[in-house]
Every structure is written in C-alpha cells, then in structure tokens.
Write a protein that holds these residues in place. Structure first.
Motif, short mmCIF file in Angstrom:
data_model
loop_
_atom_site.label_atom_id
_atom_site.label_comp_id
_atom_site.label_asym_id
_atom_site.label_seq_id
_atom_site.Cartn_x
_atom_site.Cartn_y
_atom_site.Cartn_z
N PRO A 301 0.79 -1.24 0.00
CA PRO A 301 0.00 0.00 0.00
C PRO A 301 0.82 1.28 0.00
N ARG A 302 2.14 1.20 0.27
CA ARG A 302 2.92 2.43 0.39
C ARG A 302 4.19 2.42 -0.45
N GLU A 309 7.56 9.73 1.37
CA GLU A 309 8.34 9.29 2.52
C GLU A 309 8.66 7.80 2.48
N CYS A 310 7.74 6.99 1.93
CA CYS A 310 7.87 5.54 2.04
C CYS A 310 8.25 4.84 0.74
N MET A 340 10.53 3.14 9.70
CA MET A 340 9.97 1.84 10.05
C MET A 340 8.45 1.85 9.99
N ALA A 341 7.83 3.01 10.19
CA ALA A 341 6.38 3.09 10.12
C ALA A 341 5.85 2.77 8.73
N CYS A 342 6.73 2.79 7.74
CA CYS A 342 6.31 2.48 6.37
C CYS A 342 6.24 0.97 6.11
#
Length: 374
Positions: A301-302, A309-310, A340-342
């Motif tokens: 999804p990213r 950002e990702c 890491m949030a990606c």
C-alpha cells in the motif's frame, strides 16, 4: 529600612557566592556510593571521566534510576534533570573526602541532608565507568524475578514467562511449550533466550544506559500454532545510551517435530529470491527477485512513487522478512528506524504464491493446508 534591606540582600548574595566558590570539585565524586537522603537509603554513581560529567541514583525502596546532571553555573551542584527546569530537585555537595560525601537535597521547599559512603567498583572492557559497574546495578538485578504462570496461546496450553522488573523501562515476555523430547526442548531453549542470555540483553542495556536511564523491551508472542508448526514474532525495542534507539521485529518459524527453525526463503524458487552472502557473517541478506518482487511491490500500500516518505525506501529495501500465516506468507520490508512506520506487510495467499514456490515449498504448503483443513 530600604537601605537596611539592600545590605541584607547584598550580604546574602556574597554568602552564596562564597559558598559556591568553596564547594568541592565534583570530579572527586567519581565512583559508586551508598547512603541516605534524609532517612531514605539510596545507591548512587557519578562518572567524572574525560567524556562524562553526570551520574544517577535510585532509592532502595523504588529501584528506578534518577539522573544527576552537573550544574555548570553552580560549582558543586547536581540537578535531577536539566538545571533550567523549574523546580528541579537539586543536590548541593558540601564536602567530599576519600570515602565520604555530604550535601543537601532541596526540592519543593524541603531540605534534607545527604550522607554518602564510597563503595569499591570494578570496570571491564564492556562496562567502563562506575555507573556501568555491578557495584551500582546489583541491587536492581538482585530484586528482579522471573514470574511463571499458566496461559493459553491459540488453544495451546503454555507456561508464560514474564520478567518482574522492580524499576521502570525494562520488560521481557515469552513462553514455554508443554511436553518433553529433544524437539520441544530445543524450541523452549530459543524461547527463553531473552531470560537465559540477560547479560547480553536487558542487563547489558541497563548497565550501558545514559544518566537518563535505559529502555529495553523484549517480547516473543505466538502468531500461528499447528500440530507441526509454531510461528512467533520476536519484537525488541531498546535505547541503551547509543546514538540511536534500536527496533526490530523478527518472525521465527519452528518445526515442532525437529525443534529447528525453518527458513521460509527455502520455500521460494531461485528465480523469486536473492540470497547474498556477506563476508564474515553466517547470515545472508535475503530479498525478493523477479516477478514475485514485482507483485509484492504492486500490492504494497505504500510502495508507489507517489509516496514521498515511504515509496523509495520500500522499493530499495535491502531485505524482506517472511512470516507464515494460515492464509499465506506475509512479506515485510526491513527498513531503517526512521522509516519503520512504512513497513506494512503484504500477505500473498497460497493461490498467488504457488508459481513462486520451490519443490520444498510446494510440498510443505500442501501439507500445511491439509493440516489446517483438519
């Protein structure tokens, strides 16, 4: 009257200035100390080495460390935090001898005497300085226990293991499988490593933490349990005084019959994976290749170029982690902490995975799906 008051203020200011000038050099505080603040027993350390000028302490009844920072503007003063913080508790050290130190603790209008006695301490190559010594941290280690309690994970009866840490900032959780035999014993050894190897884990982190303390959290949770397989997620988050905190999520798949861990990359065909051997390391850098890589990136999804950002970080990830699930295999990019949030996972169901499986993978997937149908 005003003239009289001005003389009093001037005299008081002169007294404080002279007291500060006569305060001892905090370098003499270098070491480990035990004593009291008021009537409360404490344990303290102070590091006045070439690159340090701070310490920490804890009350014996609480065992949570509190920072001690030298106040650069007031000789002989230590603050329990930044000196600029309004109302921060303050130590004023008035005398230091070879084996004792005395002072005054002040906060919120209260004043209590500080009386300290020096303790011997030893350093090693890995633990340099008084605050990393066993002489300072041993009371915390001695009060830490492992709590074992019955529990259930995905219908399986287990024994939960939890670290009963007396202070703050440390947690360790895992479990043990029931039964006996070499396979179960091998898995249980791996599951309790955060406890058995504490000297290289939470204890190491605590000893190397800064004046502000350390954070260490280790958690092993079961994600999939079948008669043949045990899939767990080993999550670790730590801040042990280095330049950056650490964070990792490692899926581990165990064969409950043999007790060994299984590498899911062996379930993928050679055209679908790339395994790079790094000189000096037994591990490989494992990533996706070919049409499998294209499919995972398409479904992520990213990972699109529009994701500023990702997108780039995911498309150029040096490795991917694989996790076994009932419905398929989850693919998660291994990313630096800052992005890491990606790291969303992409789960490919068995039907879509079939073209990318090796002969071993096809055999194991068929057996797993048959087991799940039962």
């Amino acid at each position: 009257m005003i003239k009289h008051l001005s003389h009093v203020v001037l005299a008081l200011g002169l007294f404080v200035s002279q007291a500060a000038q006569g305060a001892p050099d905090l370098k003499a505080m270098h070491g480990v100390w035990q004593g009291t603040i008021g009537n409360l027993p404490i344990h303290a350390c102070y590091d006045a080495s070439e690159y340090s000028n701070d310490g920490k302490y804890f009350y014996m009844r609480r065992l949570s460390t509190i920072p001690l920072q030298a106040d650069d503007k007031v000789r002989g003063d230590l603050t329990e935090g930044w000196a600029e913080t309004k109302g921060v508790p303050r130590w004023r050290i008035t005398a230091i001898t070879k084996n004792t130190a005395d002072g005054v603790w002040t906060a919120n209008g209260r004043t209590l005497p500080i009386r300290l006695t020096r303790l011997p301490f030893a350093t090693t190559e890995d633990f340099d300085g008084p605050c990393a010594s066993l002489a300072f941290v041993q009371p915390i280690f001695a009060a830490t226990r492992i709590v074992k309690s019955p529990g259930r994970l995905h219908g399986l009866a287990v024994e939960k293991w939890t670290l009963d840490f007396p202070g703050e900032g440390v947690s360790v959780d895992s479990f043990q499988l029931p039964g006996s035999g070499p396979g179960i014993a091998a898995i249980n050894r791996r599951l309790r490593e955060p406890f058995d190897k504490a000297d290289d884990g939470w204890k190491w982190c605590l000893r190397n933490g800064s004046a502000w303390g350390a954070e260490y959290h280790d958690d092993i949770q079961a994600r999939l349990v079948t008669a043949r397989w045990l899939s767990v997620m080993s999550s670790n988050e730590s801040d042990c005084g280095g330049a950056h905190p650490n964070n990792s999520n490692q899926p581990i798949l165990f064969d409950r019959q043999s007790g060994g861990s299984v590498d899911l990359y062996t379930w993928l065909s050679n055209a679908s994976s790339n395994r790079e051997k790094v000189e000096g390391f037994s591990e490989t850098i494992d990533t996706l290749a070919g049409k499998l890589s294209d499919l995972v990136l398409k479904l992520h999804p990213r990972a699109s170029e529009s994701e500023e950002e990702c997108g780039g970080a995911i498309r150029t990830a040096s490795s991917w982690s694989l996790e076994l699930k009932k419905e398929g295999i989850a693919f998660t990019p291994d990313l630096p902490r800052v992005v890491m949030a990606c790291g969303d996972e992409v789960v490919l169901p068995w039907a879509k995975l079939q073209p990318f499986l090796s002969p071993i993978g096809k055999r194991e997937v068929a057996a797993l799906r048959a087991e799940l149908r039962q």
